[in-house]
Design a protein around this motif. Structure first.
Motif, PDB file in Angstrom:
ATOM      1  N   ASP A 117      -5.467   2.306   9.923  1.00 49.93           N
ATOM      2  CA  ASP A 117      -5.811   0.947  10.134  1.00 49.93           C
ATOM      3  C   ASP A 117      -6.706   0.245   9.101  1.00 49.93           C
ATOM      4  N   ARG A 118      -7.107  -0.939   9.319  1.00 49.27           N
ATOM      5  CA  ARG A 118      -7.838  -1.844   8.244  1.00 49.27           C
ATOM      6  C   ARG A 118      -9.252  -1.104   7.808  1.00 49.27           C
ATOM      7  N   SER A 119      -9.830  -0.117   8.691  1.00 47.58           N
ATOM      8  CA  SER A 119     -11.057   0.377   8.287  1.00 47.58           C
ATOM      9  C   SER A 119     -10.967   1.426   6.837  1.00 47.58           C
ATOM     10  N   LEU A 120      -9.647   1.564   6.747  1.00 47.32           N
ATOM     11  CA  LEU A 120      -9.684   2.266   5.347  1.00 47.32           C
ATOM     12  C   LEU A 120      -9.629   1.348   4.057  1.00 47.32           C
ATOM     13  N   GLY A 121      -9.422  -0.102   4.331  1.00 49.34           N
ATOM     14  CA  GLY A 121      -9.008  -0.826   3.181  1.00 49.34           C
ATOM     15  C   GLY A 121      -7.682  -1.036   3.004  1.00 49.34           C
ATOM     16  N   LYS A 141      10.118   5.274  15.369  1.00 47.85           N
ATOM     17  CA  LYS A 141       8.879   5.412  14.951  1.00 47.85           C
ATOM     18  C   LYS A 141       8.626   4.849  13.438  1.00 47.85           C
ATOM     19  N   ALA A 142       9.877   5.190  12.723  1.00 49.83           N
ATOM     20  CA  ALA A 142       9.688   4.860  11.376  1.00 49.83           C
ATOM     21  C   ALA A 142       9.430   3.187  11.203  1.00 49.83           C
ATOM     22  N   ARG A 143      10.463   2.636  11.849  1.00 50.25           N
ATOM     23  CA  ARG A 143      10.439   0.938  11.882  1.00 50.25           C
ATOM     24  C   ARG A 143       8.900   0.666  12.199  1.00 50.25           C
ATOM     25  N   ARG A 144       8.506   1.130  13.352  1.00 53.74           N
ATOM     26  CA  ARG A 144       7.129   0.834  13.766  1.00 53.74           C
ATOM     27  C   ARG A 144       5.985   1.102  12.742  1.00 53.74           C
ATOM     28  N   LEU A 149       2.419  -0.319   8.058  1.00 52.49           N
ATOM     29  CA  LEU A 149       2.075  -0.251   6.521  1.00 52.49           C
ATOM     30  C   LEU A 149       2.197  -1.721   5.982  1.00 52.49           C
ATOM     31  N   HIS A 150       3.311  -2.377   6.320  1.00 51.90           N
ATOM     32  CA  HIS A 150       3.442  -3.368   5.654  1.00 51.90           C
ATOM     33  C   HIS A 150       2.239  -4.397   5.626  1.00 51.90           C
TER      34      HIS A 150
END
Length: 247
Positions: A117-121, A141-144, A149-150
């Motif tokens: 998530d965004r906590s990693l930057g 799962k890949a599409r999700r 990641l986008h």
């Protein structure tokens, strides 16, 4: 797959054994139809000059701040650190993370891809070498996760990943499995297996191998596009450079 318990961390124990000098340690890969093979961990420790040619070429397309998904023994992160990149590595195996830290990876966390998530930057590049595109698991799962990641990458975000093209694999041991997948409505290269070492074993999990054509279809509607394929002649292994679609 979520964080592994000590009794499930088979691959981490193999890497740790190899790091500690027990070079005969090997991972047992067990597919859900009973097919079994063993894999030496040696390649996970290889220096850059001994990597697969497609991986060496693909590294030229890595830019900026990097997320290394499925860090293994840290070979990719270490090479990128050497080249001046800031790298965050993740893996579900606490022992894999320990191995990567011992080898010099500066920032590595026990974390599943689906929990990033965004906590990693933000990241400019997501790398998934050693067939780690497979960690997407299945088409749905890949599409999700590709959409996730986008959102977590910069405007110039990129994924550099390797996979193996099952359409070029003519081995008789794998043909019935591909047919079985088709009958069950799964992608041909969606493999369900577990990893074993001594009395340790992971849970069963899905791992996804895709051809470049299948990859293009998989990316539709996710905000990503296949920008480049790097492969050599009839090799099954190839690298994909995946860029964000223009806004």
């Amino acid at each position: 797959m979520k964080r592994l318990r000590p009794d499930q961390d088979a691959f981490g124990r193999v890497l740790l054994a190899y790091l500690d000098g027990r070079h005969r340690a090997a991972t047992i890969v067990e597919r859900d139809d009973g097919f079994i093979e063993s894999e030496s961990p040696a390649a996970y420790f290889d220096p850059f000059r001994r990597w697969f040619a497609v991986e060496r070429q693909a590294l030229h397309y890595v830019r900026g701040r990097v997320l290394d998904v499925g860090i293994g023994a840290g070979r990719v992160a270490l090479e990128l650190q050497r080249r001046g990149h800031t790298v965050v590595g993740i893996d579900v195996s606490p022992l894999v993370v320990r191995v990567a830290r011992r080898r010099g990876v500066r920032n590595v966390k026990v974390l599943a891809l689906e929990d990033v998530d965004r906590s990693l930057g933000g990241f400019d590049t997501v790398v998934m070498f050693m067939n780690n595109f497979g960690l997407f698991g299945s088409e749905a799962k890949a599409r999700r996760l590709l959409r996730r990641l986008h959102a977590l990458t910069t405007d110039q975000g990129r994924i550099v990943a390797t996979s193996s093209d099952f359409t070029k694999n003519r081995a008789r041991d794998h043909r019935p499995y591909r047919r079985q997948n088709a009958a069950r409505g799964r992608m041909p290269g969606q493999i369900r297996f577990r990893l074993r070492y001594r009395h340790f074993q992971t849970p069963w999990f899905d791992y996804l191998f895709v051809s470049p054509r299948e990859l293009e279809r998989l990316l539709r509607g996710t905000g990503w596009r296949l920008a480049r394929v790097i492969r050599h002649e009839e090799d099954t292994l190839y690298a994909a450079v995946i860029d964000k679609e223009p806004a």
